[in-house]
Enzyme design. Structure first.
Site, PDB file in Angstrom:
ATOM      1  N   HIS A 180      48.220  56.357  69.272  1.00 39.80           N
ATOM      2  CA  HIS A 180      47.121  56.449  70.238  1.00 39.80           C
ATOM      3  C   HIS A 180      47.459  57.314  71.444  1.00 39.80           C
ATOM      4  O   HIS A 180      46.560  57.784  72.152  1.00 39.80           O
ATOM      5  CB  HIS A 180      46.723  55.038  70.691  1.00 39.80           C
ATOM      6  CG  HIS A 180      45.325  54.912  71.202  1.00 39.80           C
ATOM      7  ND1 HIS A 180      44.685  55.906  71.910  1.00 39.80           N
ATOM      8  CD2 HIS A 180      44.436  53.889  71.126  1.00 39.80           C
ATOM      9  CE1 HIS A 180      43.466  55.506  72.241  1.00 39.80           C
ATOM     10  NE2 HIS A 180      43.289  54.287  71.773  1.00 39.80           N
ATOM     11  N   ASP A 438      31.338  68.131  57.693  1.00 45.01           N
ATOM     12  CA  ASP A 438      31.002  68.790  56.427  1.00 45.01           C
ATOM     13  C   ASP A 438      32.264  69.452  55.876  1.00 45.01           C
ATOM     14  O   ASP A 438      32.707  70.487  56.369  1.00 45.01           O
ATOM     15  CB  ASP A 438      29.895  69.823  56.638  1.00 45.01           C
ATOM     16  CG  ASP A 438      29.458  70.485  55.334  1.00 45.01           C
ATOM     17  OD1 ASP A 438      29.992  70.108  54.269  1.00 45.01           O
ATOM     18  OD2 ASP A 438      28.599  71.371  55.388  1.00 45.01           O
TER      19      ASP A 438
END
Length: 512
Positions: A180, A438
């Site tokens: 993180h 995409d």
């Protein structure tokens, strides 16, 4: 002697040519360092794992992105630092990479492990346990241990960013892994957008991030730029006192650290939230007209309504909660927009130099259990929106971090409310656009036309810190369904599903 008996292993040697950079303010916190993250993107297509790897490696090697290929090391004083290779190589790659070819359909794999593939539902429903698929997110048997897993003390030179690709004969699960300290939810947006651009062979579309050598938020941490126009935090009088913090912290800490928990994923379908959203707007506009104010000023987001509905679910499970019990919702907020531009800490947005790191604050909604249970959802959604608007300004973020400094806990968090409150947390990843990616250029078998290749399902796994009722709103899929996951005390997800079935009837998987 410790090494002989297996109690410790040799550390990775420091490479003199590495660029050493100190951790930034938001990276130097147990809240961040205590979580290793994995986001699984499921595509209903067979993707080329090498194309996915090369695109992500290519991003890390773009100017200004090298920090994501950095290693984390402790120096002689025990302070953790970034060690960023001067050049990446086969021996010191830009990312960690693994490919697993399962050789069967995704459904056959799930059936063999006696787990259910997550499917959208027609009504709100608990559809899966993300931990059932943790073996796809991590090396099987791995239990995230926080930042220590990345410090090289086990002899492994581990980049902070990783990719694990699971191939099935009809499906690909691409898992982005990171500690993180590398970035937060909005930082993840820049990473996945850059990854997508490289996959489409558009390196010129990848922006150069804010330089990482210095911390743009250091002055916020120190309070150097408070100025004469500083203001108090709007919830200053609701700050929990010492006794309240201790009482709440003990209860919440026991839940988080000691009590058994289940992970769960809830689907909030468009057929449910869309009418709720429209009804909420209609109710608030009618109220505005009745009060003589302009209804055009009424504003809610879809996420306000989804957040309010999740809060209501959490509270309704607490059948014994008194009506006056405080309910506190902590909503993570990116600081980027508030600190961009004139007088800010970051360049103006139109200069296209994103901050790829951690930069988060919080807005806090304080209401009562009775109000959550009994008032319209529109009322609660408006409380969510009001808190975000009121507490999301630059001045309010500065006021918040003045309270952080005065608390001296080492955590970038202030507790508002009281010792008996119900706590619900939210991290909204909708802006990261995970369902909008995409990856069509990675298809192994091209399809006719220009059909996109978008994730059909997204989940996250993390650890070892797993707060109870800390919800990740992962975003909205192509069919308009919202997905959210969290850990709850063991058995509560089953109780929530029972409650939903009583309200909506038994959920059935949506037909594809």
């Amino acid at each position: 002697m410790d090494y002989l008996f297996g109690r410790s292993r040799p550390a990775v040697a420091v490479v003199p040519s590495d660029r050493v950079v100190p951790l930034h303010f938001f990276e130097d916190s147990p809240l961040v360092q205590g979580n290793n993250m994995a986001v699984s993107l499921t595509f209903d297509a067979v993707l080329d794992p090498q194309k996915l790897r090369l695109a992500l490696e290519g991003l890390v090697q773009q100017p200004g992105w090298e920090r994501l290929g950095g290693r984390l090391r402790k120096n002689a004083t025990g302070t953790i630092e970034w060690h960023i290779p001067a050049a990446f190589s086969h021996d010191r790659p830009a990312i960690a990479f693994a490919h697993v070819d399962h050789g069967v359909t995704a459904a056959a794999h799930a059936a063999a492990r006696n787990i259910r593939l997550p499917q959208p539902s027609r009504v709100p429903a608990v559809v899966s346990n993300p931990d059932d698929f943790a073996h796809l997110a991590w090396t099987p048997g791995y239990q995230p241990g926080g930042i220590k897993d990345y410090l090289g003390t086990d002899g492994v030179d581990q980049p902070v960013l990783g990719l694990r690709v699971n191939s099935f004969t009809d499906t690909t699960v691409a898992v982005l892994q990171w500690q993180h300290v590398a970035f937060d939810a909005l930082g993840m947006q820049y990473v996945v957008e850059g990854w997508q651009a490289m996959l489409w062979n558009k390196p010129d579309a990848v922006p150069t991030p804010v330089p990482y050598a210095t911390d743009p938020f250091a002055s916020l941490a120190r309070g150097d730029d408070d100025g004469e126009d500083k203001e108090d935090h709007v919830l200053l009088d609701r700050r929990a006192g010492l006794a309240g913090m201790v009482k709440w912290g003990l209860g919440y800490g026991v839940d988080m650290l000691l009590r058994a928990k289940d992970n769960g994923m809830v689907c909030v379908p468009a057929s449910f939230w869309q009418p709720q959203y429209e009804q909420a707007l209609a109710e608030l506009r009618a109220e505005a007209i009745a009060q003589g104010t302009d209804p055009a000023g009424v504003f809610l987001t879809e996420n306000d309504v989804v957040t309010a509905w999740i809060m209501r679910c959490v509270v309704r499970l607490q059948t014994d909660a008194r009506a006056d019990r405080t309910v506190s919702a902590s909503i993570a907020m990116s600081l980027r927009k508030a600190f961009e531009g004139d007088g800010g800490l970051l360049p103006p947005a139109d200069q296209h130099h994103p901050y790829v790191g951690n930069a988060f604050g919080w807005s806090n909604v304080l209401v009562t259990a009775g109000d959550v249970r009994d008032r319209p959802l529109s009322w609660l959604a408006r409380e969510v929106r009001r808190a975000i608007n009121a507490q999301g300004t630059r001045a309010q973020h500065k006021a918040y971090f003045r309270l952080v400094r005065s608390a001296g806990t080492g955590l970038p968090v202030v507790v508002f409310g009281d010792g008996n409150m119900t706590q619900v947390g939210f991290s909204n990843w909708s802006k990261a656009g995970l369902f909008d990616l995409d990856f069509a250029p990675a298809r192994q078998v091209p399809v006719a036309g220009s059909a996109p290749c978008r994730p059909s399902y997204v989940q996250e796994n993390h650890g070892p810190i797993k707060p109870v009722d800390g919800f990740f709103i992962l975003g909205k899929d192509a069919k308009g369904n919202y997905w959210a996951s969290a850990y709850k005390l063991k058995g509560q997800w089953a109780r929530l599903q029972e409650m939903l079935e009583k309200e909506f009837g038994e959920a059935q998987p949506e037909q594809k």
